[in-house]
Design an enzyme around this catalytic site. Structure first.
Site: not given
Ligand code: GLY
Length: 391
Positions: A110, A168
């Site tokens: 992330d 994601d």
């Molecule tokens: N990347 C985690 C979410 O969208 O909850």
């Protein structure tokens, strides 16, 4: 009745209707500014970053290693971009500084969210050379998670999977594309493109919706499982996942000009907009296949991400007007009393009604800092497009 009066009345109604539904992006940016301004006074611990409203109703803040840590300073940088007022730069710098140590974090995918939304916006707006170095180090840390056998960046270190990759993850590639541009080192670009290609091959269903998690075997490189974590079911379409894919492939097209990315982004947008479960206001339920629709929560965060992505997408396709219009419709909905919080409420978050992780009974119908981030980003994009009078 006199024909002329009827005509004038009809025109007046049409005008009133048009004016009523028109999006005034600057008015909405001012509303967002009021929330953020108040929060700068109400919440001052710069080591813990606003994320959502906790079940006890209070603002919940998280440490810098949480995936959402960069959005709050991102919101402040966007306010600086909007107002050009140095007080916002000062605030954004203060809230960005505490994220620096994450540049060495190799335990998460992330880093794009954490560093690009914060330092990335800061660098774009100030050219601060220190920010550049921090992000280059962040891109190096992120690249360590790439596995040449699977052709992907590993998303999570937690969980029951061997090598999980979530949709994601497409959002974290922007940091890598940027790193190649500023360093000339093409390895970041190669990692990003390989990840995007592998994800395109393995994450998508025939209807262009995507799985949330694809698990890989690191010996063979093959897919072991396609499942969900935050969605309703393995075969369902988790709303935010669709939005991440739409936005992520639009960015991948911007950075590579590879037509196949644009084609996929368009297909994802079409899936979203044509889905029979998409409500009239175009703010989706948290999962397009949630079992109790219409008695399911909406996810304003998915709508905000999709709106921002569609605005960019509209500038790349030959007839982008329908995507711009759809984004505008979403932003009008999010700007209504149904989603936009009144000043002084909602722990100073801008939007209400997002869903973080319903299967874990977490963050259900709450404000989320990243819903605000993409809403503000979309308003800035819309405002810019209106000024430039682009399609
Ligand atoms: N990347 C985690 C979410 O969208 O909850």
């Amino acid at each position: 009745m006199n024909k002329k009066i009827v005509f004038v009345f009809a025109v007046a109604c049409l005008l009133a209707f048009t004016l009523k539904v028109k999006l005034d992006a600057r008015k909405q940016l001012d509303a967002a500014k009021a929330h953020l301004e108040k929060n700068l006074v109400d919440y001052t611990d710069v080591t813990r970053f606003p994320r959502n409203t906790a079940p006890d109703g209070k603002l919940r803040a998280i440490p810098s290693n949480d995936w959402t840590s960069g959005f709050y300073s991102g919101n402040l940088w966007y306010m600086y971009e909007y107002t050009k007022d140095k007080k916002w730069e000062e605030a954004a710098r203060k809230w960005t500084a505490g994220l620096e140590k994450e540049k060495f974090n190799t335990r998460t995918h992330d880093l794009g969210f954490m560093l690009y939304c914060s330092f990335g916006n800061g660098y774009r707006l100030t050219n601060d050379p220190a920010y550049k170095e921090i992000m280059i180090q962040g891109a190096k840390s992120l690249s360590t998670r790439f596995n040449a056998k699977t052709g992907t960046i590993r998303s999570w270190d937690h969980g029951k999977w061997q090598f999980p990759v979530i949709i994601d993850n497409m959002m974290n590639l922007e940091l890598l594309f940027w790193a190649t541009k500023v360093t000339g080192d093409s390895s970041f670009y190669k990692v990003a493109v390989t990840h995007a290609n592998t994800t395109m091959k393995n994450h998508f269903r025939a209807d262009n919706s995507s799985y949330h998690v694809v698990d890989y075997d690191t010996i063979t490189g093959k897919v072991v499982a396609r499942v969900t974590h935050q969605g309703y079911a393995d075969e369902s379409a988790w709303a935010r996942g669709q939005a991440w894919g739409l936005y992520g492939y639009t960015v991948a097209y911007r950075e590579t000009r590879d037509q196949k990315y644009l084609d996929l982004a368009v297909k994802i947008a079409d899936f979203y907009l044509n889905h029979p479960h998409l409500p009239k206001d175009k703010v989706p339920y948290w999962d397009f296949n949630a079992p109790a629709i219409p008695n399911e929560e909406r996810d304003a965060s998915a709508a905000a991400i999709a709106a921002s992505g569609m605005l960019e997408l509209s500038g790349y396709v030959r007839n982008g007007q329908p995507f711009k219009k759809a984004a505008e419709d979403i932003l009008i909905s999010l700007s209504s009393d149904a989603y936009l919080a009144k000043a002084g409420t909602n722990n100073n978050f801008v939007l209400k009604h997002s869903v973080g992780h319903k299967p874990a009974k977490s963050e259900i119908d709450t404000p989320l800092v990243y819903a605000d981030y993409y809403y503000i980003e979309a308003l800035l994009r819309y405002d810019r497009m209106s000024k430039n009078n682009t399609k």
